[in-house]
Design a protein around this motif. Structure first.
Motif, PDB file in Angstrom:
ATOM      1  N   SER A 198       8.154   1.402   7.891  1.00  0.00           N
ATOM      2  CA  SER A 198       7.903   1.329   6.967  1.00  0.00           C
ATOM      3  C   SER A 198       9.262   1.634   5.947  1.00  0.00           C
ATOM      4  CB  SER A 198       6.726   2.596   6.743  1.00  0.00           C
ATOM      5  OG  SER A 198       7.799   4.670   6.977  1.00  0.00           O
ATOM      6  N   LYS A 257       2.272   4.731   0.420  1.00  0.00           N
ATOM      7  CA  LYS A 257       1.675   5.788   1.976  1.00  0.00           C
ATOM      8  C   LYS A 257       3.006   6.894   0.925  1.00  0.00           C
ATOM      9  CE  LYS A 257      -0.227   2.593   5.069  1.00  0.00           C
ATOM     10  NZ  LYS A 257       0.105   2.295   6.623  1.00  0.00           N
ATOM     11  N   ASN A 276       0.515  -1.526  -0.257  1.00  0.00           N
ATOM     12  CA  ASN A 276       0.016   0.080   0.326  1.00  0.00           C
ATOM     13  C   ASN A 276       0.679   0.629   0.055  1.00  0.00           C
ATOM     14  OD1 ASN A 276      -2.995  -1.720   0.400  1.00  0.00           O
ATOM     15  ND2 ASN A 276      -2.138  -1.868   2.418  1.00  0.00           N
ATOM     16  N   GLU A 323       7.120   7.134   8.265  1.00  0.00           N
ATOM     17  CA  GLU A 323       6.081   6.266   9.558  1.00  0.00           C
ATOM     18  C   GLU A 323       6.938   5.481  10.128  1.00  0.00           C
ATOM     19  OE1 GLU A 323       2.184   4.487   8.093  1.00  0.00           O
ATOM     20  OE2 GLU A 323       1.052   6.823   7.798  1.00  0.00           O
TER      21      GLU A 323
END
Length: 276
Positions: free
Chosen positions: A80, A63, A61, A77
Motif C-alpha cells: 500500500s 485505509k 480507498n 498494509e
C-alpha cells in the motif's frame, strides 16, 4: 464461558470525512470533519496535539495504518502507498453536529498537509489519531506569556478561549502579514502583540520581542510553540536569564527550518527534554 474484558486501546485512531472548509485568513484554513468517532474525541482536551494521517493522492480507498502501542511504530498494509503523518491539533468539537475541526496554515502545495488541506473537498478522508483521556493543556496561574508563530495559533487560541476572566498576560504572535491577524476570543485580559514575517524559514523576531517585555515575577506560566531555534532561544532566556522554574514553562517546537517534520522529530524532542 466467562466474558473476556479486552482493554481499550490507549489511542483513538479513525478516518474522518471532510464536510466543509472555511478560510479564517488568506493562509489559515479551517476544515470541518465528521465520523463515527467524534464522541471519543470529545473525551480528549481541545488543543492537545494529535497525529493526522494524510492519504496519498493516488489512494482510492483510504485505509488507516495501525499503531503498535508497544514499539510506537506504524504498521502498513503490504503493497500500500504510505500516507504522510504530521502533528496537528483539533481546534474544536460540536457533538450536536457530530463534527470536529482542524486548522491548517496553508501555502499551496509546499508541504503534504498544506497540499491536502488546499485541495480537500467534501467526501475526502483524513486519518486522526490521539491519545485517550483528558490532559492539562496549561498550568493554573495569574499571569500568562503566550508566544508562537502561525503554526501555534490553534493551540494558543484554545488556551485563550479557556483562560478565566481573572487571568492577565501577553500573547506574542507571528504571522505572514497584517491580513493574517485573527480575532482570538478570550475572557482574560491579554495584550496582543502581532509581528509579521513573510519568510519564517529565514528566522524570526519573536524571541527578541519577548526579551523587550516586562515579564511577571510571580504566579506565572509561559506557553511557547514555534520554530526550533526560536523555541530554544526563548527557553534559554526564561530558564537561565530570567530564572523561571521548570513547571512555569512549556516550550515545544513544531518545526525546524529546512527539515521536514518527520526528519526533525529527534532533534526537537531532545532539545525539549534538555530544557526541562
Amino acid at each position: 464461558m466467562k466474558d473476556i474484558n479486552i482493554p481499550a486501546s490507549p489511542f483513538i485512531a479513525a478516518p474522518f470525512e471532510v464536510i466543509r472548509k472555511e478560510y479564517i485568513t488568506p493562509h489559515y484554513l479551517r476544515i470541518f470533519l465528521t465520523g463515527e468517532n467524534v464522541a471519543e474525541i470529545a473525551e480528549t482536551t481541545v488543543g492537545i496535539n494529535n497525529k493526522i494521517i494524510i492519504p496519498p493522492s493516488d489512494m482510492v480507498n483510504f485505509k488507516m495504518p495501525k499503531m503498535n502501542s508497544q514499539t510506537k511504530e506504524w504498521n502498513y498494509e503490504e503493497n500500500s502507498s504510505r500516507p504522510k503523518i504530521r502533528t496537528y491539533t483539533h481546534r474544536g468539537i460540536d457533538l450536536e453536529k457530530n463534527e470536529i475541526w482542524i486548522d491548517f496554515v496553508v501555502h499551496g502545495d509546499e508541504g503534504p498537509a498544506s497540499k491536502w488541506a488546499t485541495h480537500a473537498k467534501p467526501g475526502d478522508f483524513l486519518g486522526v489519531m490521539m491519545k485517550r483521556g483528558k490532559k492539562e493543556l496549561y498550568a493554573s496561574a495569574d499571569h500568562y506569556v503566550l508566544v508562537g508563530d502561525a503554526t501555534a495559533i490553534p493551540v494558543i487560541g484554545a488556551i485563550l478561549e479557556d483562560l478565566p476572566a481573572s487571568a492577565k498576560g501577553i500573547a506574542i504572535l507571528e504571522v505572514y502579514d497584517k491580513n493574517e491577524e485573527q480575532l482570538l476570543k478570550t475572557k482574560a485580559s491579554i495584550d496582543f502583540i502581532w509581528t509579521h514575517n513573510p519568510i519564517p524559514q529565514n528566522g524570526s523576531k519573536i524571541a527578541s520581542i519577548l526579551k523587550q517585555q516586562r515579564l511577571p515575577k510571580t504566579s506565572r506560566f509561559a506557553y511557547v510553540a514555534a520554530e526550533f531555534s526560536s523555541v530554544k532561544e526563548i527557553r534559554n532566556y526564561l530558564r537561565k536569564d530570567q530564572h523561571w522554574e521548570r513547571e512555569e514553562l512549556y516550550a515545544y517546537s513544531y518545526w525546524k527550518s529546512g527539515v521536514a517534520e518527520d526528519r526533525s522529530v529527534s532533534d526537537r524532542r531532545s532539545e525539549m527534554e534538555s530544557g526541562l
